[in-house]
Structure formats: C-alpha cells, structure tokens
Motif scaffolding. Structure first.
Motif, PDB file in Angstrom:
ATOM      1  N   PHE A  32      47.981  39.492  48.083  1.00 63.98           N
ATOM      2  CA  PHE A  32      47.646  40.041  46.769  1.00 63.98           C
ATOM      3  C   PHE A  32      48.912  40.702  46.213  1.00 63.98           C
ATOM      4  CE2 PHE A  32      42.921  40.324  46.064  1.00 63.98           C
ATOM      5  CZ  PHE A  32      42.500  39.713  47.228  1.00 63.98           C
ATOM      6  N   PHE A 323      47.908  49.121  35.944  1.00 64.96           N
ATOM      7  CA  PHE A 323      48.230  48.169  37.012  1.00 64.96           C
ATOM      8  C   PHE A 323      46.972  47.394  37.396  1.00 64.96           C
ATOM      9  CE2 PHE A 323      52.013  50.744  37.914  1.00 64.96           C
ATOM     10  CZ  PHE A 323      52.928  49.757  38.205  1.00 64.96           C
ATOM     11  N   VAL A 324      47.131  46.119  37.707  1.00 62.74           N
ATOM     12  CA  VAL A 324      46.046  45.305  38.242  1.00 62.74           C
ATOM     13  C   VAL A 324      46.520  44.679  39.558  1.00 62.74           C
ATOM     14  CG1 VAL A 324      44.929  44.847  36.036  1.00 62.74           C
ATOM     15  CG2 VAL A 324      46.758  43.345  36.817  1.00 62.74           C
ATOM     16  N   LEU A 327      44.795  38.262  43.672  1.00 63.46           N
ATOM     17  CA  LEU A 327      45.008  37.330  44.786  1.00 63.46           C
ATOM     18  C   LEU A 327      46.013  36.262  44.364  1.00 63.46           C
ATOM     19  CD1 LEU A 327      43.942  36.243  47.584  1.00 63.46           C
ATOM     20  CD2 LEU A 327      42.334  34.873  46.269  1.00 63.46           C
ATOM     21  N   ILE A 330      45.941  32.163  49.810  1.00 63.12           N
ATOM     22  CA  ILE A 330      44.934  32.382  50.848  1.00 63.12           C
ATOM     23  C   ILE A 330      45.056  31.263  51.869  1.00 63.12           C
ATOM     24  CG2 ILE A 330      43.158  31.097  49.540  1.00 63.12           C
ATOM     25  CD1 ILE A 330      41.197  33.316  50.514  1.00 63.12           C
ATOM     26  N   ARG A 339      46.764  30.449  44.814  1.00 59.00           N
ATOM     27  CA  ARG A 339      45.624  30.686  43.931  1.00 59.00           C
ATOM     28  C   ARG A 339      46.085  31.462  42.703  1.00 59.00           C
ATOM     29  NH1 ARG A 339      40.610  29.475  46.699  1.00 59.00           N
ATOM     30  NH2 ARG A 339      41.253  27.437  47.429  1.00 59.00           N
ATOM     31  N   MET A 340      45.439  31.198  41.563  1.00 62.70           N
ATOM     32  CA  MET A 340      45.725  31.996  40.364  1.00 62.70           C
ATOM     33  C   MET A 340      44.484  32.067  39.500  1.00 62.70           C
ATOM     34  SD  MET A 340      48.021  29.394  38.004  1.00 62.70           S
ATOM     35  CE  MET A 340      47.845  30.290  36.461  1.00 62.70           C
ATOM     36  N   LYS A 341      44.398  33.143  38.695  1.00 65.50           N
ATOM     37  CA  LYS A 341      43.323  33.262  37.729  1.00 65.50           C
ATOM     38  C   LYS A 341      43.743  32.487  36.496  1.00 65.50           C
ATOM     39  CE  LYS A 341      40.565  36.601  35.063  1.00 65.50           C
ATOM     40  NZ  LYS A 341      40.429  35.684  33.918  1.00 65.50           N
ATOM     41  N   ILE A 342      42.883  31.568  36.058  1.00 66.69           N
ATOM     42  CA  ILE A 342      43.162  30.768  34.876  1.00 66.69           C
ATOM     43  C   ILE A 342      42.411  31.392  33.718  1.00 66.69           C
ATOM     44  CG2 ILE A 342      42.894  28.471  33.849  1.00 66.69           C
ATOM     45  CD1 ILE A 342      43.046  27.353  36.693  1.00 66.69           C
ATOM     46  N   LYS A 348      46.404  36.759  30.609  1.00 63.14           N
ATOM     47  CA  LYS A 348      45.477  37.066  31.698  1.00 63.14           C
ATOM     48  C   LYS A 348      45.704  36.162  32.913  1.00 63.14           C
ATOM     49  CE  LYS A 348      42.584  40.219  29.834  1.00 63.14           C
ATOM     50  NZ  LYS A 348      41.696  41.240  30.403  1.00 63.14           N
ATOM     51  N   THR A 350      47.443  34.748  36.195  1.00 62.10           N
ATOM     52  CA  THR A 350      48.207  35.442  37.225  1.00 62.10           C
ATOM     53  C   THR A 350      49.230  34.498  37.842  1.00 62.10           C
ATOM     54  OG1 THR A 350      46.549  34.891  38.879  1.00 62.10           O
ATOM     55  CG2 THR A 350      46.253  36.959  37.707  1.00 62.10           C
TER      56      THR A 350
ATOM     57  N   MET B 204      38.117  33.292  43.701  1.00 65.22           N
ATOM     58  CA  MET B 204      39.350  32.588  44.043  1.00 65.22           C
ATOM     59  C   MET B 204      39.464  32.335  45.554  1.00 65.22           C
ATOM     60  SD  MET B 204      41.492  34.768  41.300  1.00 65.22           S
ATOM     61  CE  MET B 204      43.192  34.402  41.675  1.00 65.22           C
ATOM     62  N   THR B 230      36.068  33.853  35.508  1.00 67.03           N
ATOM     63  CA  THR B 230      37.322  33.633  36.245  1.00 67.03           C
ATOM     64  C   THR B 230      38.122  32.454  35.686  1.00 67.03           C
ATOM     65  OG1 THR B 230      36.263  34.509  38.208  1.00 67.03           O
ATOM     66  CG2 THR B 230      38.322  33.309  38.553  1.00 67.03           C
ATOM     67  N   PHE B 231      37.432  31.378  35.324  1.00 64.92           N
ATOM     68  CA  PHE B 231      38.145  30.215  34.799  1.00 64.92           C
ATOM     69  C   PHE B 231      37.849  30.011  33.313  1.00 64.92           C
ATOM     70  CE2 PHE B 231      37.389  29.435  39.388  1.00 64.92           C
ATOM     71  CZ  PHE B 231      38.690  29.613  39.789  1.00 64.92           C
TER      72      PHE B 231
END
Lengths: 470, 470
Positions: A32, A323-324, A327, A330, A339-342, A348, A350, B204, B230-231
């Motif tokens: 993370f 701050f955020v 992940l 993994i 992995r990334m947030k889409i 937004k 990552t 994720m 999330t997506f």
C-alpha cells in the motif's frame, strides 16, 4: 485521551471486517502507499511530518486482552481471527520520505509492505499520523517564510485539538521553522526551546499595570517582555512599560513589549515612535493575535516595526492535508499482481505496482523535478520523458546534475532499520530541503507549480491496466 | 503522543513564569471563567463537549519527578516554587454546564475557583479540553439536523488531528447525534456503536468486483453494504452488487450499497431506479465523500434517495471554537475584588466577579433567553430587564414559565462531586437540550439569534469598574 498503551483498535471498523475476510482467504502479501492530492491553499509544496511518531509508535500497534474481549463481544469475529489479532505485531517493511522533507501532490511518501491484514489494519493509524502534523509543518514553514528571518514563536496548545495533537503541533511547528514553543510539555518531550511572556491575568492580579510590570521585573530581570494591551496600549500600556523600563535602565537592563490586540501595525508604529523618542531604542516589539503568513506579509508591506511574532490558532485550525492510502499490488499464487483504482476522473486513479520517487537537482543545486517510476525500471540517463500524473502532458527533463531516491527503508521485518531522528534533526533537514526549493515555489500567492511526473514504465503499466479493464 | 501520565507540563510556559511570580507574592484565591465569542459559521448555537474529559483528567494534572528536573534544568525556577509544583494537585472548585448542553457566545460555561497558581496553570489544559470537542459536537449536531432523522455515521479518525483527538472527535460526534463511529477504539472506550462497510482495497484484493462482494457475503451474510464505485458505479458496481444480491435473495438475505465518489445525487437516483426495476426495493443507499450539513441539505433539495450518510473529514477539519479563559475576581487582604479586562472594543471586555447563568423557558417549554447575573443577586420575579452583553440594547423578559441554573458544581476541594456521565448520557442530554431550542435557531442558514444577556447587577458592576479606570 489514550486509555490504552496498545493501539490496535485505533482502526476503522471496516478494516477489521475486511481483515477477517482476507484472513480466511489466505492473507496475501501486498503493498500500500500513501499520497495526497492537493496542497493547502495557495501553497506549491507541503512539509512532511508525522513519520517519526509513526515509526516510534508502530510497536504499540497491538491488541490487548481487553481489546480481544471487546471484539469478541461484538459477535462478529471468529476465534481463529481473534487469535491472530492477539498475536499481531507489524512484521512488514516501511519505506518513506523523511520528516521535514518537501513533498508534492500525487507522489508516494510512504510505502507499507506486508500481509493484507497488516497493511489494512494500519491504514487509519498511518493516515492519522500524517495528516495533521504535515498540515501544521507546512503552515509553519509558510509563516516562517513570511517572517523573513525574524523569530516566530508557536503559541498553539490551547487551540490545538486535544493534548497529544497539541504536542504534535508544537513538534511540527518547530520542524517547519518556528524557533520556540509555549508548550512546556512539548519542550520537554522533544527538547524544543520554550518561550513565554505574561498573560492579561498577570496584570489583573495587581492593582496597577506598572506594579504588575515591576513585579515581573523583580522575578525575571533578564527576561522582561511586557504585555501592554490589557487596558489601553497607547494611553496606558506603553507608558507603564517605560516607567518600569526607566528603573530597569539604571540597573543596565532592557525590556521588550508584546501587543496582542487592536490594529497591530498602527499600534506597533506608535509604540516604536514613543519608545525611540524616550531613548528605548533597544526595546523590541513582539506581535501576536491570530497571525498567519498573510497577515505577517501585510505587516511587512506596511513597514510595521515588528521584531518577532507569536502564532497559534491559525497553525492548528486548518483542514487536514488529505492523505489517502491505496493498495498498489498483491500476491496471487506466489507472484505479485499490480492493482490500481480506476475512475472516470483521472485524479482519483491510483498508481499500480511498486515504485520509487526520484528527485532531480539542477547544476545550481536547486530541485528541478520529481519522477515516480516503477522499481527496477529506472536507469541512469541524460534525459527523461516525464508525464503529468493526471493530464495528458509530457515534458523532457535534461540538464540536471544529480538525482536522489526519496523513499528510504525505515522498517524491515517489523524492526526499525535506524534511529528515529530528533525534532532538531528533522528541523535542520527541513531547512536544508527548503533551501533547495526555488523561491518561485515558495511565493505565498500564485506560486510556480513544481513538476511531479510519472516515468515511462509506470505510465505504460497504468495504461495497460485501464485497457485490460475496458 | 502522550509520553507521560502526569500532564502538569501541558501548560503554556508563561503560566509557569506567572505562577512563580504570584507564588512569591502570596498566591491569592481567585476565580477564572471560560467563554467563547462566536459560533462556528452560520450557527446560532454550539454544543458543549470536553467537560467530561476535563473532569476525568484533572487528577492527572500533576508534575512528575522528571517534570521537576526538566523545569529545574531551565535555570529559571527557584527551589521553593519547584517544591510547590512537586506537591501540586488541583484542590479548588469547578462549576460548569454539562456536556451536551446548548451554549451561546459570551456566557460563562465553566468557572474555576482556586489559588491564582492553580487557576493559571490549568488554562491551557482547560481550553484545549473544550475547544476542539465542542467544535466537533456542534458540527455533528448540525449535520444530524440536516439529515432529518436519517442515520449519520462518523468516519473521521483518519482525518482527525492525532489519535487522542480522533477518539475525542468520535465521542463528540456521537454526543452531537451521530449514531455510530468507524473508530473501533472509541467504540470500546466510550461504549459507542461501531459501524463499517468495506474499502476499495477489499475490491482490489479480488480478481473481480462480484468475487469481492460474494466473498464479503460469505463472511458477513447479515451485514452486506457493498461499495460500488471502485471501477464504475453505473456500468459495473451496481450490476455486480445485484448479481450477488440475486444469489442472496435465494437465501432470504438483502444487501445495501455505498457510493463514495462522483455526483452522489445523480448516481443515487440512477442506482435507485436500477435497483427498483430489478426488484431490490429493500436495498438501502448509504452516501459518503466529504459530506457536511450543506451538502446533505442540497441532496434533500434534489430529492436524492439516500438512506444514511457517512461523514468524516468535515467533522474534524474546522476552526476551534475559540474559548478563552479570563480572571474575574481575586482576593486582596482577605476579601475578593472583582476584576475585568477593559478594552476599547466592547467584545473584548470580560465579566467581573462571580456569576451564574440562568436559562429561562417559555410556557411552551421552549428556551427563551439566558441571563448572566452576579451570584447572590438573582431574585425570582415576573420580569427582568436584560442587557445585551456587547451592544447598548436592552429588552424585557416576561411570560416565562421556569428558569434553571446552568453552572453546576462538578469539583469541590479537588474532588469530583458526582460521577462523570457516560457518552450515551451526554448524547441523550444533548438531544433533550436541542429539542427545547426553537427551530428558528436551528436553521442552517441565517438562524434567529438566541438572546444571551446581562442582568442589571452585573451590568452595573461592569460599568462601575470601567468608570473607576477612566
């Protein structure tokens, strides 16, 4: 206030729910990272603070028998998972920037590697450690910048959010450049200089203002800063101070004054004039009352004869830095998957994988750009194509002299890899880092934006993940 | 963080300087009081919080041997004074409003009686205890008001200023009306309900969104709130949730959704439509992402189909309430003398003497005015002439039904006079107090101002002191 020495329960409840879910699904290794998206208003940079506290307290992130009983009583957690929590201690790896460093939006300042359970349970603690301290350190750095070399005293504890955060604010303000604190406890804990004058209640304790000043002089002959605004600064306060000052002059002593209300610029000018015409040329003027960098700048614009500043409320009354913690990879069947947030809004999204931040310096020694690149993909070169983290823009970086890796290993297999630096060491580090930041980025209003960019490999990785999802 | 169990050093350094000065001058008995001047933006009232913490921790306000050595090392304090500090414990009296009560600008909410040294040394601690908690409780009360009876969950710890203040924020938010906290530690300490759903990292962690939801269902069959952004909320999230929901329906189970980004009103409406047309009429929608009372009100104006709200950052990212602490009387030669700060701006003038706050209620049971009057000068009457605390305005108060004294003794001779109420008791007290405040004062924008006034005796005392100074 903290009622326990073990702070494992300081975690958002959903982390415990998720941790249990993952625990019964193999609890994979993962990574993370923490970053923030926007600087505090008007600033082009922030100052990192809170890492030292995090490193010092991470060993306390454990669950007591009481904690386990409490969780058990909620009727949601199974025995095996509670047993896991009972034996929990962080055994992973932490990399981070150093406290006091200059940081910018979107760049990872902290990386945590460990099992999913470990990483998830730490989220609240990690963010809580970084958000407020960094915000105070940044504000302090800007206030100190606005004071152009004159001392800034931190007077914040009464307005800070609770006792621990007041100590942490004093630490962060000192780190950001303040020269002393009014908070005696923080002085003791962090070995920071303490400073204080007198309150209105001191004056009101006596039958007259000059009795109050005289008595203070009797007690502290070498440390007399008289607060002159209890009744009327120009009709009473300044003359009471000079009356006592005349007696002090015979003893070879000098006094200073503090003004804490009214039109500070006007009052300081009038006091300076009165003091000078009575021969008190050595008397210094300390100003306080809701000061911040804008007001101090305005005082300078008006040529206010101030010699030092006390700042408090506005150091601690601010939005957190935001701050955020996300992940980025993994392990699946023995190998890591990025992995990334889409998201439809690119801000937004990552960063995937494992990365390092490289800071480049020009031939003049000044910072010229930061580049985030996947670990193992950085190779020394004469120029780089750098990509804006959010917009479709790129630029070529060349003519630099050196580059350094900012994410440094701080914890390995749960143990600190080096001593945690002292407050004064972090403060020195901060001063040096700020000295290498170009003045145009330190401008209080409309500063020049510093370039934080993605390297080609991490950009390609990001695009490939987005393409794979569509 | 707190490195000591004794918190005597948590005092602005100038208090120690002044205390030593007064110590060698007889250390007279005196009285200080705390009040604030302005409500947080747009509000007509505030909610008091922090008194319980203050009462619980006041016994910790002592100096350890380490503290004494530290102070001794500063070279400023004399042996006799250090000896006094070594034996220090608060032995005076505290009167206060109760946590959870509705309070207004200028009214004394806390009175401390003791020696000058005792009262002065406590200033920082007292103000620090009140400022942030009251601010959070007030914000929470307004957010809960805007949610019109729908539950509000507090999700603040990661953005709160440090660990203790996060616990205190959770306590204060609950007191102000939130129904649960995400902060597990606060849940345990204060016996507050805990609540949580899942994070983006949960999703994720799996290869697909529906795998993630299905796995969560397997773990928590009766507590499924799926995070669907999330997506892509509308293209992916809502359909993944319904896919798992269809399997759950066969088991007689239902699910809820949480939306945490994007245009919440638009997304909630679209989700509601899709859910309803697929027969998921029971599915509830929880909204989060930087919510506060203005945004929730706006969501209502747009008829957004929300069933609950998660609030975090904006509960804790605010200016402190600005409580101040002032001397009001002091003993001189065996009798008390009233004291006040005089200032050209009437807002900065303080109240002299010893006083009580009387709250009047109308025949409908609703609060109609608060009156501050000198102790011993209040007599029961059918009407009172009340004076604005700052402006030259007065009004006649009549047609009231009952009146109560708000400042209640909490500590006598250093000891608590009754148990400190629990968080839930304070929350109930708050709900009852707010129920007696007229709706016009609870309006979010341009509320009707509540009357806090001076009685005739305290007004006359104030004028006589000002006249005596001129």
């Amino acid at each position: 206030m903290r009622k326990t020495d073990r702070i494992g329960l300081f975690t958002d409840y959903y982390e415990l729910l998720m941790a249990q879910g993952v625990f019964f699904n193999g609890n994979p290794e993962c990574e993370f990272y923490a970053f923030y998206r926007n600087n505090p208003r008007h600033s082009a940079y922030s100052i990192l603070s809170g890492i030292s506290e995090l490193l010092e307290d991470i060993a306390d992130f454990r669950f007591s028998q009481d904690d386990i009983s409490y969780l058990s009583g909620l009727g949601v957690f199974r025995k095996e998972f509670l047993k896991y929590l009972e034996g929990f201690s962080f055994s992973g790896e932490i990399l981070s920037f150093r406290d006091g460093d200059v940081i910018f939006p979107y760049e990872p300042v902290l990386i945590i590697r460990g099992t999913f359970c470990e990483c998830a349970l730490l989220e609240t603690f990690v963010l809580n450690c970084l958000n407020f301290p960094s915000c105070v350190a940044t504000k302090a750095a800007r206030v100190v910048e606005s004071a152009k070399g004159k001392p800034v005293f931190e007077f914040a504890p009464r307005r800070a959010p609770f006792l621990e955060s007041a100590n942490c604010a004093s630490y962060s303000a000192y780190l950001g450049g303040c020269c002393a604190t009014s908070n005696t406890l923080a002085g003791r804990i962090y070995d920071i200089p303490v400073f204080g004058t007198m309150a209105h209640s001191w004056i009101m304790n006596f039958d007259s203002e000059s009795d109050a000043f005289l008595s203070f002089y009797g007690m502290y002959p070498d440390n007399c800063t008289f607060l002159i605004d209890t009744f009327d600064t120009l009709k009473s306060g300044i003359f009471s101070a000079m009356k006592v000052g005349a007696a002090m002059r015979k003893d070879g002593k000098t006094f200073n004054i503090r003004i804490d209300s009214g039109d500070l610029s006007y009052l300081a000018k009038e006091c300076r004039r009165i003091l000078d015409s009575n021969g008190f040329l050595d008397t210094k003027i300390c100003l306080s009352n809701d000061l911040d960098e804008s007001i101090i700048s305005q005082l300078y614009l008006e040529n206010t004869p101030a010699d030092s500043f006390g700042v408090g409320t506005k150091l601690v009354n601010q939005s957190s830095l935001g701050f955020v913690y996300k992940l980025s990879r993994i392990s699946k069947n023995g190998r890591f998957v990025n992995r990334m947030k889409i998201s439809s809004s690119k801000e937004k999204m990552t960063l995937p994988g494992s990365f390092q931040v490289h800071r480049f310096y020009g031939k003049d020694g000044i910072m010229c750009a930061d580049m985030i690149e996947s670990v193992g993909k950085f190779a020394w070169s004469k120029q780089y194509l750098l990509h804006h983290p959010v917009k479709d823009e790129a630029f070529v970086l060349k003519d630099f002299d050196r580059c350094e890796e900012k994410l440094v290993q701080r914890v390995f297999q749960g143990n600190l890899t080096a001593d945690v630096p002292t407050a004064t060491q972090c403060r020195d580090f901060c001063r040096n880092a700020l000295a290498l930041l170009h003045d145009s980025h330190k401008r209080l209003l409309n500063p020049h934006i510093y370039k934080v960019s993605l390297g080609e490999c991490i950009k390609a990785e990001r695009e490939s993940i987005v393409a794979g999802f569509k």
